[in-house]
Enzyme design. Sequence first.
Site, PDB file in Angstrom:
ATOM      1  CE  LYS A 235     -42.194  13.558  32.571  1.00 28.64           C
ATOM      2  NZ  LYS A 235     -40.877  14.090  32.712  1.00 28.64           N
TER       3      LYS A 235
ATOM      4  N   GLY B  65     -39.176  13.011  28.729  1.00 30.03           N
ATOM      5  CA  GLY B  65     -39.887  12.736  27.453  1.00 30.03           C
ATOM      6  C   GLY B  65     -39.047  11.920  26.424  1.00 30.03           C
ATOM      7  NE  ARG B  66     -33.904  16.003  25.892  1.00 29.27           N
ATOM      8  CZ  ARG B  66     -34.613  16.711  26.998  1.00 29.27           C
ATOM      9  NH1 ARG B  66     -35.977  17.031  26.868  1.00 29.27           N
ATOM     10  NH2 ARG B  66     -34.076  17.450  28.024  1.00 29.27           N
TER      11      ARG B  66
ATOM     12  CE  LYS C 189     -44.295  22.837  24.751  1.00 26.47           C
ATOM     13  NZ  LYS C 189     -44.227  22.009  25.833  1.00 26.47           N
TER      14      LYS C 189
ATOM     15  CD  GLU D 195     -47.916  20.535  19.260  1.00 24.88           C
ATOM     16  OE1 GLU D 195     -48.479  20.171  20.786  1.00 24.88           O
ATOM     17  OE2 GLU D 195     -47.134  20.913  18.955  1.00 24.88           O
TER      18      GLU D 195
ATOM     19  CG  HIS E 298     -27.355   9.208  -4.942  1.00 26.87           C
ATOM     20  ND1 HIS E 298     -26.360   9.047  -6.129  1.00 26.87           N
ATOM     21  CD2 HIS E 298     -27.217   8.209  -4.211  1.00 26.87           C
ATOM     22  CE1 HIS E 298     -26.048   7.831  -6.125  1.00 26.87           C
ATOM     23  NE2 HIS E 298     -26.426   7.335  -5.029  1.00 26.87           N
TER      24      HIS E 298
ATOM     25  CD  GLU F 123     -37.070  18.632  23.897  1.00 30.87           C
ATOM     26  OE1 GLU F 123     -37.352  17.588  24.544  1.00 30.87           O
ATOM     27  OE2 GLU F 123     -37.998  19.132  23.097  1.00 30.87           O
TER      28      GLU F 123
HETATM   29  O1  F6P Z   1     -42.275  20.720  24.141  1.00 25.69           O
HETATM   30  C1  F6P Z   1     -41.357  19.717  24.118  1.00 25.69           C
HETATM   31  C2  F6P Z   1     -41.753  18.402  24.900  1.00 25.69           C
HETATM   32  O2  F6P Z   1     -42.160  18.827  26.195  1.00 25.69           O
HETATM   33  C3  F6P Z   1     -40.767  17.327  24.775  1.00 25.69           C
HETATM   34  O3  F6P Z   1     -39.721  17.495  25.637  1.00 25.69           O
HETATM   35  C4  F6P Z   1     -41.532  16.086  24.746  1.00 25.69           C
HETATM   36  O4  F6P Z   1     -40.770  15.060  24.570  1.00 25.69           O
HETATM   37  C5  F6P Z   1     -42.785  16.543  24.111  1.00 25.69           C
HETATM   38  O5  F6P Z   1     -43.018  17.818  24.325  1.00 25.69           O
HETATM   39  C6  F6P Z   1     -44.128  15.964  24.408  1.00 25.69           C
HETATM   40  O6  F6P Z   1     -44.440  16.044  25.629  1.00 25.69           O
HETATM   41  P1  F6P Z   1     -45.635  15.193  26.223  1.00 25.69           P
HETATM   42  O7  F6P Z   1     -44.867  13.746  26.362  1.00 25.69           O
HETATM   43  O8  F6P Z   1     -45.865  15.791  27.555  1.00 25.69           O
HETATM   44  O9  F6P Z   1     -46.885  15.369  25.531  1.00 25.69           O
END
Ligand code: F6P
Length: 528
Positions: free
Chosen positions: A193, A251-252, A497, A199, A368, A337
């Site tokens: 987003k 995002g979620r 972060k 990452e 199990h 979250e």
């Molecule tokens: O760090 C949490 C977060 O902002 C989530 O809310 C989100 O889904 C995820 O990182 C990834 O964010 P982006 O889609 O901006 O890379």
Amino acid sequence: MWDALKSLQERHANRRFQTLFDSQRAQKFSVLADDIHFDFSKTNIDDEILTELVDLAVSRGVPHARDEMLAGAKINVTEDRAVLHTALRKPGGTIRVDGEDVMPGVLDTRSRMLAFAGAVRRGDIRGAGGAFTDVVNIGIGGSDLGPAMAVAALAPYADGPNCHFVSNIDGAHIHDVLKGLNPATTLVIVASKTFTTIETMTNAQTALDWMGHSVEDPGGQFVALSSDLEKTAAFGIDRDRVFGFEDWVGGRYSLWGPIGLSIALAIGQDDFEAFLAGGAAMDTHFAKAPLSKNMPVLLALVGVWHRQVCGYATRAVLPYEQRLSRFPAYLQQLEMESNGKRVTLDGDLVDGPTGPVVWGEPGTNGQHAFYQLIHQGTDVVPCEFMVGRRGHEPDLTHHHRLLQANCLAQSEALMLGRDVETAKKIAAQAGFSGDELDRQAAHRVFPGNRPSTTLCYPKLTPFVLGQLIALYEHRVFVEGVILGINSYDQWGVELGKILATDMLPLLDGSDDASAKDGSTQTLLAYLR
Ligand code: F6P
């Protein structure tokens, strides 16, 4: 209202809820929404408690808040944003944000995205080596968990390229995914987003380098899904390969739109549209059903009863459906979250607990592994079972019957338990007697009276998956409204972060670590 609920809980704390069953209870304490059946009769909730819970939802303003959210009001107050993931699955209509109808943009992006997915699936859009055989979705959190969960859930409908997911900054993840793939027939989706997440941007660069070794125009095999079009352009992805979305999609909550591209690539347009229709059907139910028959509201009220009133700290989500193996992880982000907050909308400390810890694994695997604690441990863990009426394997219906039998047996065992007399009979049959019999029997006692709910659905089709996800989204919303918190921001992820960025030069030794605490200094020294 909270006080009334608390005193009801105290009054009935020792009641065995199995005694509440009469010929009506199973019907009264269950609800149907478009053939999805939610049973919450195996809990300590009775008529009086349910009335009080529904009154709580009314007094906390759930109906008004729901209507505001669905109409595009800016209910995400800390980010001054509307919350409109429901727009992404709407077939049409009008929703205004700041006076402007957002639906034409949503529909336009949807048709561009589906046209793109169709062209890839047909082989009209190709890689340097021919039609795309593989898709790698690079994203994390909401840009990974939803699509990864849905692609696994809908495997019987997948007839497009193979979809793979890379999320972790751990190089092992991208290494292991890319090592089996042919760069010339691989499409890379960079899903973020913000298009800043470290990452995702690091993994995207690694994938670009990997592809650049053997493909002349690697950027031509990249797609971006983001709400920041300037950043996608700076990364070098052509505008016609970018599918954007607005900042009012959290995002979620984003798998219904461009972030769901990998789902559309896997299952195709018709099934993707059925998935959206399932979500939209649950929206209609949520918007229209009276609170006492409203499935997301009831799920939320059961959640509030167990967490806020009874004080149970966790809840287990236990899908008896192997293809929902990522559903608990997906729900962890969705629920924790969203509702893992400590201040109200006004910034005051919340008086009492907020969201529970959500965890789980598919049944029967979990049986199990950790069900021992659920049955005989000292903490009560409300369990949320899920099971389908039918599976997708016509030759394996006996597997499905066993699966269902296990699911039903678990909720029954949690409720009934096993008393000491029965345990003694079992120990006696095993040959024990005297003191040893008593000791052995104690280990075979199950306290029972442990609450669970069961959600049944016809079959895990795209439509049903859409219903299930939307159900949980709205449940989270209702719980958030009742708690008076903002379910749509996530400030709690920021501090780590920032500190990670500061930590980098300490790890390679280019900065002095002496200002750090002793523990961090020692760990740095070890890792260096
Ligand atoms: O760090 C949490 C977060 O902002 C989530 O809310 C989100 O889904 C995820 O990182 C990834 O964010 P982006 O889609 O901006 O890379």
